[in-house]
Design an enzyme around this catalytic site. Structure first.
Site, short mmCIF file in Angstrom:
data_model
loop_
_atom_site.label_atom_id
_atom_site.label_comp_id
_atom_site.label_asym_id
_atom_site.label_seq_id
_atom_site.Cartn_x
_atom_site.Cartn_y
_atom_site.Cartn_z
CG ASP A 99 40.23 -49.41 27.16
OD1 ASP A 99 41.19 -48.63 27.02
OD2 ASP A 99 39.84 -50.18 26.26
CB CYS A 125 45.76 -40.71 19.61
SG CYS A 125 45.77 -42.05 20.77
NE ARG A 128 46.36 -46.24 20.96
CZ ARG A 128 45.06 -46.33 20.79
NH1 ARG A 128 44.33 -45.25 20.78
NH2 ARG A 128 44.46 -47.49 20.64
NE ARG A 132 36.80 -42.37 19.11
CZ ARG A 132 38.11 -42.52 19.05
NH1 ARG A 132 38.89 -41.61 19.57
NH2 ARG A 132 38.64 -43.59 18.50
CG ASN A 186 37.76 -51.56 21.73
OD1 ASN A 186 37.46 -50.69 20.90
ND2 ASN A 186 38.34 -51.27 22.88
#
Ligand code: EPZ
Length: 422
Positions: free
Chosen positions: A306, A118, A123, A398, A23
């Site tokens: 997260d 998503c 979002r 990912r 990120n």
């Protein structure tokens, strides 16, 4: 589609090297479009999202060379162009909205696919758009695309209605080449945003207040390409710490920044785990009798959303009650159904999860629904009785570099099985 086969019950032991932060790398790669010439990025993790963002900047005119052996990404920019990127390219990754900042800054126009909802929630990108409007851009939505136009970007003072990592990064990139002083209020203080700011400053930008609620950007005429090393991935680090905790193992993270996962370290210590930190290392050793805990996800330096899912996996193995409150995304409990299939006792009331832990998890056929839900299932499987098969593992591709190799080196019994009929 590949799947994971994990035989649970092995105590993890040893060292694991933490990769570069996804990120942080995503906006930094996009920010390289702000300068002509060759940018060299080191410690770039080889991940699906990184490959996608590389295709995105290539579409806009950059040439790239990604050496995955050395994790070095070279980006050559001669000129950039705007253009409606194929939906196929951007639909898989919301971070493609980051191109708005550099495109508006350099060309005064940006056409970007409006991201849809998503798996983890709706979002929206309204804060990004309101910020660019404050900087003089006009925004139209046409056929699923955001069309932003600015004859001349102007400096602005803009307060974000909610802390947003993406909007803070995007608006910083949009403002660096705008003459005058832009002030962003209620900014994200996440280390990933700070890393982007440090990269931009190395290129010649004048950004102050990084890591605080107010960021000030004094516009400069031009930025120059630089060589930059991406910071370590705090969410990957946290995930391996939790993998150590759930197996009651003895795991040392290396090449990480302990301070970036302080909220997790505090939670684990309160629960009874022994944690030692060094300059770029964190070691976790088993707790004699870990206790339940309570956390609420919050913007940095609060507990990161997260890591909420893999932390919940740990909570299911701890005798007593733990409580988790998710305040960042509205649909970030998609791992709960899968953990229940493994025998977990979790009830959800609104955004609160109550976990009655202590019964040993059992293997079950399970499926990832997003990247961090996937991390929870992997962590849970490491402790479960029996052999767990996890499907839809493209989600964890990912965000976790060399996952099988890293976990195997710690002693986990994990195999990535090619193909399969699922
Ligand atoms: C970043 O997403 C991360 N992604 C996410 O990591 C992370 O979960 C999230 O920050 C929060 O830490 C990247 O960095 C690529 P936000 P981002 O804007 O920037 C609302 C992972 O697993 N919001 O800080 O999209 C939003 O809906 C990913 O690696 C608006 O309402 O998150 C959310 O509720 C998943 N309008 C909250 O703000 C906006 O314009 C925080 O989102 C923008 C955001």
């Amino acid at each position: 589609m590949d799947y994971y086969r994990i035989k649970g019950g092995k105590k993890l032991k040893g060292q694991v090297r933490i990769s570069g932060a996804k990120n942080a790398a995503l906006p930094v790669i996009v920010a390289s479009l702000l300068a002509d010439g060759e940018t060299v990025l080191k410690n770039v993790p080889d991940l699906k999202d990184i490959r996608t963002i590389i295709k995105v900047i290539e579409y806009l005119g950059a040439e790239t060379d990604f050496n995955v052996e050395t994790n070095t990404l070279r980006i050559m920019v001669n000129s950039i162009k705007n253009g409606e990127m194929p939906y196929e390219l951007v639909k898989t990754m919301r971070a493609s909205v980051y191109v708005m900042g550099p495109l508006l800054a350099r060309l005064g126009e940006a056409d970007v696919s409006l991201p849809g909802g998503c798996a983890i929630g709706e979002r929206p990108v309204d804060i990004h758009l309101a910020g660019f409007e404050a900087m003089g851009a006009s925004i139209q939505l046409e056929h699923g695309y955001i069309k932003a136009r600015a004859k001349k970007m102007k400096p602005a003072t803009f307060t974000m209605r909610q802390v947003s990592v993406g909007a803070t990064a995007n608006l910083m990139m949009g403002a660096v080449l705008t003459a005058g002083s832009t002030v962003l209020e209620n900014c994200a203080m996440e280390p990933d945003v700070v890393d982007l700011g440090k990269f931009l400053n190395k290129m010649g930008a004048k950004i102050s207040g990084l890591g605080t609620e107010r960021i000030t950007i004094e516009g400069v005429k031009k930025l120059s390409p630089v060589t930059y090393t991406i910071m370590p991935d705090r969410i990957e680090a946290g995930t391996y710490l939790l993998a150590g905790a759930i197996t009651r193992g003895d795991v040392t993270l290396t090449h990480c920044v302990p301070e970036h996962i302080q909220s997790l370290i505090d939670t684990l210590k309160e629960s009874g785990f022994t944690i030692e930190t060094g300059e770029s290392r964190v070691r976790i050793a088993p707790a004699k009798k870990p206790a339940g805990f309570m956390i609420k996800t919050l913007p940095y330096p609060g507990f990161p959303t997260d890591l909420q899912a893999p932390l919940m996996a740990l909570a299911t193995t701890i005798q007593g009650i733990s409580v988790i409150i998710e305040t960042i995304f509205e649909n970030r409990y998609t791992h709960v159904g899968e953990l229940r299939r493994m025998g977990a006792d979790i009830s959800i009331e609104g955004n609160t999860a109550i976990i009655r832990g202590g019964n040993r998890l059992m293997s079950a056929p399970i499926m990832m629904s997003d990247l961090r839900a996937g991390a929870a299932l992997i962590v849970a499987s490491l402790a479960a009785k029996g052999v767990t098969e996890i499907r839809r593992i493209y989600h964890s591709d990912r965000g976790y570099e060399n996952l099988t190799e890293k976990l195997s080196a710690l002693g986990a019994d994990i195999r990535r099985v090619k193909g399969g009929t699922f």
